[in-house]
Design an enzyme around this catalytic site. Structure first.
Site, PDB file in Angstrom:
ATOM      1  N   CYS A   1      -7.892  -0.951   3.219  1.00  0.00           N
ATOM      2  CA  CYS A   1      -8.501  -2.151   3.832  1.00  0.00           C
ATOM      3  C   CYS A   1      -9.611  -1.672   4.948  1.00  0.00           C
ATOM      4  O   CYS A   1      -9.176  -1.000   5.686  1.00  0.00           O
ATOM      5  CB  CYS A   1      -7.479  -2.979   4.281  1.00  0.00           C
ATOM      6  SG  CYS A   1      -7.899  -4.371   5.312  1.00  0.00           S
TER       7      CYS A   1
ATOM      8  N   HIS B   1       0.905  -1.300  -0.036  1.00  0.00           N
ATOM      9  CA  HIS B   1       0.004  -0.144   0.034  1.00  0.00           C
ATOM     10  C   HIS B   1       0.800   1.323   0.014  1.00  0.00           C
ATOM     11  O   HIS B   1       2.083   1.171   0.516  1.00  0.00           O
ATOM     12  CB  HIS B   1      -0.779  -0.072   1.102  1.00  0.00           C
ATOM     13  CG  HIS B   1      -2.032  -1.337   1.071  1.00  0.00           C
ATOM     14  ND1 HIS B   1      -3.318  -0.653   0.727  1.00  0.00           N
ATOM     15  CD2 HIS B   1      -2.172  -2.253   0.769  1.00  0.00           C
ATOM     16  CE1 HIS B   1      -4.118  -1.791   0.941  1.00  0.00           C
ATOM     17  NE2 HIS B   1      -3.471  -2.861   0.609  1.00  0.00           N
TER      18      HIS B   1
HETATM   19  P1  HMG Z   1     -17.699 -14.515  11.528  1.00  0.00           P
HETATM   20  O1  HMG Z   1     -18.613 -13.495  11.950  1.00  0.00           O
HETATM   21  O2  HMG Z   1     -16.632 -15.037  12.638  1.00  0.00           O
HETATM   22  O3  HMG Z   1     -18.502 -16.015  10.761  1.00  0.00           O
HETATM   23  O4  HMG Z   1     -16.956 -14.193  10.253  1.00  0.00           O
HETATM   24  P2  HMG Z   1     -19.726 -16.506  10.819  1.00  0.00           P
HETATM   25  O5  HMG Z   1     -19.376 -18.046  10.126  1.00  0.00           O
HETATM   26  O6  HMG Z   1     -20.477 -16.184  12.139  1.00  0.00           O
HETATM   27  O7  HMG Z   1     -20.220 -15.657   9.592  1.00  0.00           O
HETATM   28  C1  HMG Z   1     -20.846 -14.426   9.891  1.00  0.00           C
HETATM   29  C2  HMG Z   1     -22.145 -14.241   8.742  1.00  0.00           C
HETATM   30  O8  HMG Z   1     -21.528 -14.086   7.327  1.00  0.00           O
HETATM   31  C3  HMG Z   1     -22.997 -15.367   8.946  1.00  0.00           C
HETATM   32  O9  HMG Z   1     -24.235 -14.756   8.327  1.00  0.00           O
HETATM   33  C4  HMG Z   1     -22.338 -16.351   7.636  1.00  0.00           C
HETATM   34  O10 HMG Z   1     -23.548 -17.039   7.154  1.00  0.00           O
HETATM   35  C5  HMG Z   1     -21.970 -15.393   6.767  1.00  0.00           C
HETATM   36  P3  HMG Z   1     -25.408 -14.526   9.151  1.00  0.00           P
HETATM   37  O11 HMG Z   1     -25.868 -15.887   9.767  1.00  0.00           O
HETATM   38  O12 HMG Z   1     -24.949 -13.829  10.041  1.00  0.00           O
HETATM   39  O13 HMG Z   1     -26.547 -13.706   8.368  1.00  0.00           O
HETATM   40  N1  HMG Z   1     -20.732 -15.888   5.842  1.00  0.00           N
HETATM   41  C6  HMG Z   1     -20.567 -15.874   4.478  1.00  0.00           C
HETATM   42  N2  HMG Z   1     -21.407 -15.298   3.673  1.00  0.00           N
HETATM   43  C7  HMG Z   1     -20.936 -15.241   2.251  1.00  0.00           C
HETATM   44  N3  HMG Z   1     -19.697 -15.837   1.885  1.00  0.00           N
HETATM   45  C8  HMG Z   1     -19.070 -16.377   2.857  1.00  0.00           C
HETATM   46  C9  HMG Z   1     -19.559 -16.191   4.344  1.00  0.00           C
HETATM   47  N4  HMG Z   1     -18.680 -16.793   5.240  1.00  0.00           N
HETATM   48  C10 HMG Z   1     -19.565 -16.394   6.476  1.00  0.00           C
HETATM   49  N5  HMG Z   1     -17.668 -16.916   2.543  1.00  0.00           N
HETATM   50  C11 HMG Z   1     -15.355 -14.483   8.438  1.00  0.00           C
HETATM   51  C12 HMG Z   1     -15.707 -14.686   9.720  1.00  0.00           C
HETATM   52  C13 HMG Z   1     -14.121 -14.943   7.834  1.00  0.00           C
HETATM   53  C14 HMG Z   1     -16.464 -15.009   7.559  1.00  0.00           C
HETATM   54  C15 HMG Z   1     -15.355 -12.931   8.083  1.00  0.00           C
HETATM   55  O14 HMG Z   1     -14.397 -12.465   9.176  1.00  0.00           O
HETATM   56  C16 HMG Z   1     -15.123 -12.285   6.933  1.00  0.00           C
HETATM   57  O15 HMG Z   1     -15.691 -12.481   5.849  1.00  0.00           O
HETATM   58  N6  HMG Z   1     -13.786 -11.513   6.869  1.00  0.00           N
HETATM   59  C17 HMG Z   1     -13.406 -11.046   5.472  1.00  0.00           C
HETATM   60  C18 HMG Z   1     -12.899  -9.435   5.718  1.00  0.00           C
HETATM   61  C19 HMG Z   1     -12.352  -9.023   4.672  1.00  0.00           C
HETATM   62  O16 HMG Z   1     -12.668  -9.316   3.483  1.00  0.00           O
HETATM   63  N7  HMG Z   1     -11.312  -8.285   4.644  1.00  0.00           N
HETATM   64  C20 HMG Z   1     -10.645  -7.450   3.336  1.00  0.00           C
HETATM   65  C21 HMG Z   1      -9.877  -8.465   2.672  1.00  0.00           C
HETATM   66  S1  HMG Z   1      -8.235  -8.512   3.383  1.00  0.00           S
HETATM   67  C22 HMG Z   1      -7.241  -7.265   3.147  1.00  0.00           C
HETATM   68  O17 HMG Z   1      -7.759  -6.524   2.281  1.00  0.00           O
HETATM   69  C23 HMG Z   1      -5.710  -7.349   3.021  1.00  0.00           C
HETATM   70  C24 HMG Z   1      -5.104  -7.919   1.630  1.00  0.00           C
HETATM   71  O18 HMG Z   1      -5.491  -6.735   0.824  1.00  0.00           O
HETATM   72  C25 HMG Z   1      -3.535  -8.077   1.872  1.00  0.00           C
HETATM   73  C26 HMG Z   1      -3.078  -6.660   2.690  1.00  0.00           C
HETATM   74  O19 HMG Z   1      -3.084  -5.511   2.225  1.00  0.00           O
HETATM   75  O20 HMG Z   1      -2.417  -6.954   3.658  1.00  0.00           O
HETATM   76  C27 HMG Z   1      -5.606  -9.222   1.237  1.00  0.00           C
HETATM   77 MG    MG Z   2      -4.388  -5.044   0.529  1.00  0.00          MG
END
Ligand code: HMG
Ligand code: MG
Length: 292
Positions: free
Chosen positions: A238, A207
């Site tokens: 992010c 970044h």
């Molecule tokens: P959680 O709340 O612990 O897990 O999240 P959960 O299993 O209780 O799920 C919460 C809700 O999401 C539930 O729905 C699930 O069904 C749903 P509800 O029953 O509450 O209606 N759910 C999903 N829906 C669609 N697709 C799925 C999915 N999984 C669960 N795959 C979890 C844990 C990992 C799911 C959550 O923390 C999450 O999605 N995190 C992702 C955050 C994210 O995307 N961050 C940005 C990307 S990373 C980044 O930018 C860094 C990077 O660029 C590198 C860098 O720069 O360092 C890569």
């Molecule tokens: Mg990133």
């Protein structure tokens, strides 16, 4: 001529995920289609994450169904759990990407679990991906600085990178999430990581919050890395890294690599067209440092 370098375009995912206003799927599709004309070998096009956590990315299936796929381009999506991987397969993604962190603080903020728990969660993803013949990238975030834990020890990054490789990741992407790492600290981090992971399995993901991303790319080039992420028009941030600004702008990276003699295979005019489109999606997208 210096070695060829792959630029991985992450704007449609890392760029757009941070936008507060909902961007219609059709506009995301237009951006990916414009980027496909640039002839990237890989574009990170969508996320299959929880819509509760990142609402902007909720329409990944719709986006993936509508894009025009370029024959030479592979489309990557983020898959934090098995459900995400299944969605990626259904959407005919070519690459999956798991993501964890060098600190527990950032892992909790981004994934609601510790680093160890995230790695446990990845094991079944890797198995399913292997069965499907699906390559997986593994991201390590906060490789120099963490918004929750401060300066990050290079050994912590090396440990997690080695664990991702051992899990079967085809590539480990080193995320300098906050954009605060100086070239000296990035170099120290790379030195530690390279004791565990060879350079041809690493990608740099910098970044550009403090304008040092290009310097950090040059440090990584000198350490042998040949794959770098960038985001068209510098879109990005992010949602769980307060203060993190855009990724390195793809235009800046392409121009700097060209100046250093590294071939990228990118169509620079198509990249300028995609950047103009990207700027219409986000009001504060940056004008590149080195406009063509
Ligand atoms: P959680 O709340 O612990 O897990 O999240 P959960 O299993 O209780 O799920 C919460 C809700 O999401 C539930 O729905 C699930 O069904 C749903 P509800 O029953 O509450 O209606 N759910 C999903 N829906 C669609 N697709 C799925 C999915 N999984 C669960 N795959 C979890 C844990 C990992 C799911 C959550 O923390 C999450 O999605 N995190 C992702 C955050 C994210 O995307 N961050 C940005 C990307 S990373 C980044 O930018 C860094 C990077 O660029 C590198 C860098 O720069 O360092 C890569
Ligand atoms: Mg990133």
């Amino acid at each position: 001529m210096a070695d060829a370098v792959e630029v991985v375009e992450v704007g449609p995912r890392d760029g757009l995920q941070n936008e507060k206003d909902t961007i219609p799927a059709a506009r995301k599709v237009a951006l990916v289609d414009a980027l496909s004309e640039v002839e990237f070998r890989r574009i990170e096009a969508a996320s299959f994450v929880s819509p509760r956590w990142v609402p902007q990315m909720a329409d990944g299936a719709e986006v993936m169904a509508a894009i025009r796929r370029a024959p030479g381009t592979r489309y990557m999506t983020l898959t934090p759990n098995l459900r995400g991987l299944e969605a990626a397969r259904a959407a005919r993604a070519d690459w999956a990407a798991v993501f964890t962190s060098a600190t527990d603080g950032f892992a909790r903020a981004n994934l609601n679990c510790t680093i160890a728990e995230s790695l446990d969660r990845f094991a079944p993803i890797m198995e399913a991906a292997r069965e499907a013949g699906f390559p997986v990238r593994g991201y390590v975030s906060v490789v120099t600085d963490c918004p929750y834990e401060g300066a990050v020890a290079p050994a912590a990054v090396a440990r997690v990178a080695a664990q991702l490789l051992a899990l079967g990741c085809a590539e480990v992407a080193l995320g300098e999430t906050l954009g605060r790492g100086t070239p000296e600290r990035v170099d120290a981090m790379l030195q530690a990581v390279l004791e565990e992971v060879p350079p041809e399995r690493l990608a740099g993901h910098f970044h550009d919050t403090s304008g040092q991303a290009l310097l950090n790319v040059e440090v990584a080039l000198s350490r042998g890395l040949r794959v770098f992420d960038a985001s068209v028009a510098g879109l990005g941030g992010c949602p769980y890294a307060p203060g993190a600004a855009g990724n390195l702008a793809t235009e800046d990276l392409a121009d700097r690599l060209a100046a250093l003699g590294h071939a990228t295979g990118l169509d620079r005019e198509a990249l300028s067209r995609a950047a103009a489109l990207a700027r219409t999606l986000r009001k504060d997208a940056r004008v590149p440092h080195h406009p063509a």
